[in-house]
Design a protein around this motif. Sequence first.
Motif, PDB file in Angstrom:
ATOM      1  N   SER A   1       5.064  -5.892   7.109  1.00 20.29           N
ATOM      2  CA  SER A   1       6.406  -5.752   6.542  1.00 20.29           C
ATOM      3  C   SER A   1       7.140  -7.082   6.669  1.00 20.29           C
ATOM      4  CB  SER A   1       7.166  -4.658   7.284  1.00 20.29           C
ATOM      5  OG  SER A   1       7.396  -5.052   8.631  1.00 20.29           O
ATOM      6  N   TRP A   2       8.305  -7.163   6.025  1.00 24.90           N
ATOM      7  CA  TRP A   2       9.101  -8.391   6.104  1.00 24.90           C
ATOM      8  C   TRP A   2       9.545  -8.654   7.547  1.00 24.90           C
ATOM      9  CZ3 TRP A   2      10.323 -12.955   5.109  1.00 24.90           C
ATOM     10  CH2 TRP A   2      11.556 -13.510   5.461  1.00 24.90           C
ATOM     11  N   ASN A   3       9.947  -7.584   8.260  1.00 29.29           N
ATOM     12  CA  ASN A   3      10.368  -7.768   9.654  1.00 29.29           C
ATOM     13  C   ASN A   3       9.222  -8.282  10.512  1.00 29.29           C
ATOM     14  OD1 ASN A   3      12.917  -6.941   9.075  1.00 29.29           O
ATOM     15  ND2 ASN A   3      12.635  -4.815   9.734  1.00 29.29           N
ATOM     16  N   MET A   4       8.012  -7.738  10.290  1.00 29.56           N
ATOM     17  CA  MET A   4       6.855  -8.187  11.077  1.00 29.56           C
ATOM     18  C   MET A   4       6.518  -9.636  10.735  1.00 29.56           C
ATOM     19  SD  MET A   4       3.031  -6.599  11.409  1.00 29.56           S
ATOM     20  CE  MET A   4       3.584  -5.339  12.528  1.00 29.56           C
ATOM     21  N   ARG A   5       6.570 -10.013   9.462  1.00 30.00           N
ATOM     22  CA  ARG A   5       6.283 -11.400   9.069  1.00 30.00           C
ATOM     23  C   ARG A   5       7.287 -12.355   9.722  1.00 30.00           C
ATOM     24  NH1 ARG A   5       3.660 -11.311   3.126  1.00 30.00           N
ATOM     25  NH2 ARG A   5       3.253  -9.087   2.969  1.00 30.00           N
ATOM     26  N   LEU A   6       8.540 -11.957   9.764  1.00 25.55           N
ATOM     27  CA  LEU A   6       9.555 -12.812  10.367  1.00 25.55           C
ATOM     28  C   LEU A   6       9.315 -12.943  11.866  1.00 25.55           C
ATOM     29  CD1 LEU A   6      12.095 -14.465   9.886  1.00 25.55           C
ATOM     30  CD2 LEU A   6      13.454 -12.375  10.191  1.00 25.55           C
TER      31      LEU A   6
END
Length: 778
Positions: free
Chosen positions: A543-548
């Motif tokens: 997810s975007w949160n995990m990538r960040l």
Amino acid sequence: MAVAVASPPSNASESTKHGCQSRCGNLEIPYPFGIGSNCSLNPYFNISCNTSFNPPKPFLLNANGYDNYKLLYYEAVNISETQIYYEVVNISETQIYVKNSKVQQSMACYGKRFDNKTQNSTIYMNFLDSPYTLSDANQVTSIGCDDLAMVQQDSIKASIGGAIKASSGGGCASYCSPFQNPFGFGSCPGKGCCRTSISKGDILIVELSDMHSYWRRDSKLFRCSFAFIGMIGDYDKFNFNLSHLNHPTTFLKNYHKEFMGMPLVLGWRIMDYNCTKVQNSTDYACRKNSYCIDMDTKLGGYHCRCKKGYEGNPYLGCNDINECEISNHCVSIGICTNTPGSYNCLCPNGYHGDGNKYGIGCIPVQLSHNKLAIGVGLGAGMGFLLLSSTCFWLYKFHKKRKDKKRKEKFFKRNGGLLLQQQILIDQGILEKTRLFTVKELEKATDNFNQSRILGQGGQGTVYKGMLSEGKIVAIKKSKLIDENQVKQFINEVVMLSQIIHRNVVKLLGCCLETEVPLLVYEFIFNGTLFDHIQDKTDEFPLSWNMRLRIAVEVAEALAYLHSATSFPIYHRDVKSTNILLDERYVVKVSDFGISRSIAVDHTHLTTLVKGTFGYLDPEYFQSSRFTEKSDVYSFGVVLVELLTGQKPISSDAETEEEIGLAMRFLLCMEAENLEKILDPQVLEQGKREELTTVTKLAQKCLNLNGKKRPTMKEVAMELEIVRMSQKHSTTSETKYQDVQLRKSKAILISDDNYTWTSTSGNIMQSSSDAHPLKIHTV
């Protein structure tokens, strides 16, 4: 000389089918190959002998009118598919050496045509419909300035359930200095020339691409480039006039022998299946007194070989070797009797024994001294047993002593004495740097069994192992190190073993008793970041949160190495395949094979250019001066991978400028057209403000001027600010450039709060538990 007992005569072994031509010029043609009708195993092995040459030359082709298949074919720009004939140079038990300069060579001239030559920038070889495969004894040579030779390979193995396909790729870039003297000379390998090896396979594609725009040059230094595939050998080293790269006819004429004199090595085999599947079939090619050998587990097929004690051509039938007439171990007065595949030694009348010169031999029988003979025989036997036992234990003692000296030699050569000195100076090193014995690591890896290999790269091979206490570890078998750099190697082992950071793979210790040093790391279970980015079917999508979060953890790990250790450490090979994820998807930065520590009063390191294409800092490539900003550039490429989900190098790019992911991203940033390149999941889940901040940060990291890039500490702080803003945001829907985005729940592995202390004394909230590092050097 032993007396031989006559045995039934056997036909002399022949390598060619009966009634067929056995030679063409200076080359013998062994079956299953053959010249003429019905002289080969099948049409794939037909050889044509061209008598217009003196001496005649053999060629590999589809003979005898079999026009319904193509043995080998070639495709290139402006060249239609056609039948290709190869000149046969040599035939061995498993390989055939051939030549065809038109097939093995490609040429690309940029800007205009030269000498009415057809520009052919691609080599394409396909062996799927034949018993031939490319051998790993070949290499690709690329000559030119600012050119990239991309290599793609496929291997297709037939199986009961269908075909199994495996693909691989690689390449190399040939480079010249922008201040190159146009009348100077290039060298191969070296300036204006690069080489890369290939693996076994059925399909090979080599494509030449112009790279001058990638290095920000106004034009190519020389317009033409060439590529060639041929056998690896010392004879293929040569120098050439760079100005000839503007004139292909002159180049090919002057360097024909050096550039195109290398033969192509092909492996050959029977059929596509292994021995188990074909041994009971009517097409089984192994004949009388021979046995079957699997060629390759990846490509399939098999070879035949004569059994022990037999000789000849296994595809025609092997004949028994009469050892009694050639070579045997019978004593001079013994009687040798030939048997199928072997022989027996006997003693003549009046003698007893086994007749073998390495056994009892033949002893005269004396009737009047039978008891004495028996006593002598028993005594000799007991003496022989005692002597054998003594020799055995002496051998064991000598071998053990030799192994001990060998280990001591390697221990000293690999810097063991220097490491012991470090331990005496600082006893704390002993707690963090464990010295493993080679016996421990051999037991842990089942004697470095190939089934334990986790991966192989330019710095060595990594094995999975289990220590005696049950701990799973990764054991790296490094390549040979320069003896002049032993002190540097040991200092860096001590230094890396003391790194204590949640997001850096822990070095547990090393073994110096082997020819090459063995490094022992903690084992990370969940694969690489590259695998998770590229695997679109992953059960746990990024997810975007995990990538960040991953970007934050990688940046903090690099910032720690750059500024929180006693001496700054430059990783020098930051890429997504060197970023591991543990069972909780926490980042672990790994592979410090080419990393270097720098004294605090230095700002850069001058070395031979090393790294991975696609992540390599262009400024470092041109100057050989590696700085902390070179790691920042490589991190920028990783950050763009997280944003786009794309590979760092693309062979499907529409233009040469778009081959590298970094360049494609920068072009989209300049055009303000990020929807074209960002991952759809990132567009859907990320807020506009977050995406704008992160993409601009990636653009700063990829600045071609290293001085204008931020430090890793600044990068980590800016990413952490973006991540912390997520936790305080209450907005669930945002818009990004007229695209409706829905905010999904952040997938967070850990929300632990802790402080990270830098060398400057600043305190920053972070998501990894780093500790201060103390390093003592001598």
